[in-house]
Write an enzyme that holds these catalytic residues in place. Structure first.
Site, PDB file in Angstrom:
ATOM      1  CG  ASP A 119      -1.688   1.226   1.419  1.00 60.64           C
ATOM      2  OD1 ASP A 119      -2.401   1.618   0.471  1.00 60.64           O
ATOM      3  OD2 ASP A 119      -1.593   1.841   2.499  1.00 60.64           O
ATOM      4  CG  ASP A 167      -1.766   2.133   6.491  1.00 61.29           C
ATOM      5  OD1 ASP A 167      -1.766   1.908   5.259  1.00 61.29           O
ATOM      6  OD2 ASP A 167      -2.393   3.077   6.998  1.00 61.29           O
TER       7      ASP A 167
END
Length: 230
Positions: A8, A170
């Site tokens: 990400d 995250d």
């Protein structure tokens, strides 16, 4: 390619919160909306820019028509693109991880819900774009995270396979994406999530300063088997 690590972007590879939050508050201030504290807005970053705008309006008890929110979102993208790397910096742990994975012959890719053009612009500005064999955004395919196809198509574009891929993220969206795609995830606790990563049961959970590269390598099948035998 035998092994692939997919990352990400916001809150995982790069600490983009300062630029994202400043952009949101700046664009809304032009319309008389009071500033929202950065620590409050950070929790909404993982859901995307529009969600952050809507959260700011909601926190200020302001209701706007969808068309007006569309206009604000357009202004947000324009302003953000003009200052995309003003305050954003890579997380040091992730720069070290990229070096570790490069040395181990692991391919690298990015799968983000940020627009692909903005993702590439940011990675270029930070000198990171050339490190990745594939970069996909929320507008690259007809679907985006947490739909499994976003991650699976990124893996395919990078020349990898699901069975030999580890994802790094995250947020709750990242955890859901990895689960939907049946790919193990290294979950980082210091990013931007509306639900703490500690509550999301990633295959590996890491905090600031921990060795992300080693955690990724340990999740590949042959490395996990080697560790179990020792």
């Amino acid at each position: 390619m035998t092994r692939l690590a997919v990352f990400d972007l916001d809150g995982t590879l790069v600490d983009t919160a300062p630029d994202l939050v400043d952009t949101c508050n700046t664009v809304l201030a032009r319309r008389g909306v009071p500033e929202v504290a950065p620590e409050t807005l950070r929790r909404h970053i993982g859901m995307g820019a529009r969600a952050m705008i809507e959260a700011s309006l909601r926190l200020n008890a302001i209701t706007l028509a969808p068309a007006e929110i569309d206009t604000i979102f357009h202004d947000y993208i324009e302003h953000y693109a003009s200052r995309i790397d003003k305050l954003s910096r890579p997380f040091p742990e992730l720069l070290t991880a990229l070096d570790t994975l490069d040395a181990a012959g692991v391919g690298l890719a990015v799968c983000t819900n940020k627009r692909e053009g903005l993702a590439r612009q940011l990675l270029t500005a930070l000198g990171l774009l050339d490190r990745f064999v594939a970069v996909t955004g929320g507008d690259t395919f007809p679907v985006c995270k947490p739909n499994a196809e976003h991650l699976l198509r990124t893996i395919e574009l990078a020349g990898g396979t699901r069975e030999r891929t580890v994802y790094v993220g995250d947020s709750r969206i990242d955890r859901e994406t990895a689960t939907n795609a049946r790919v193990p995830i290294v979950g980082l606790t210091y990013g931007y999530s509306d639900v703490p990563m500690t509550d999301l049961a990633p295959e590996r959970l890491l905090g600031p300063g921990e060795d992300v590269g080693a955690a990724i390598l340990a999740l590949f099948p042959e490395d996990a088997g080697l560790q179990a035998a020792q």
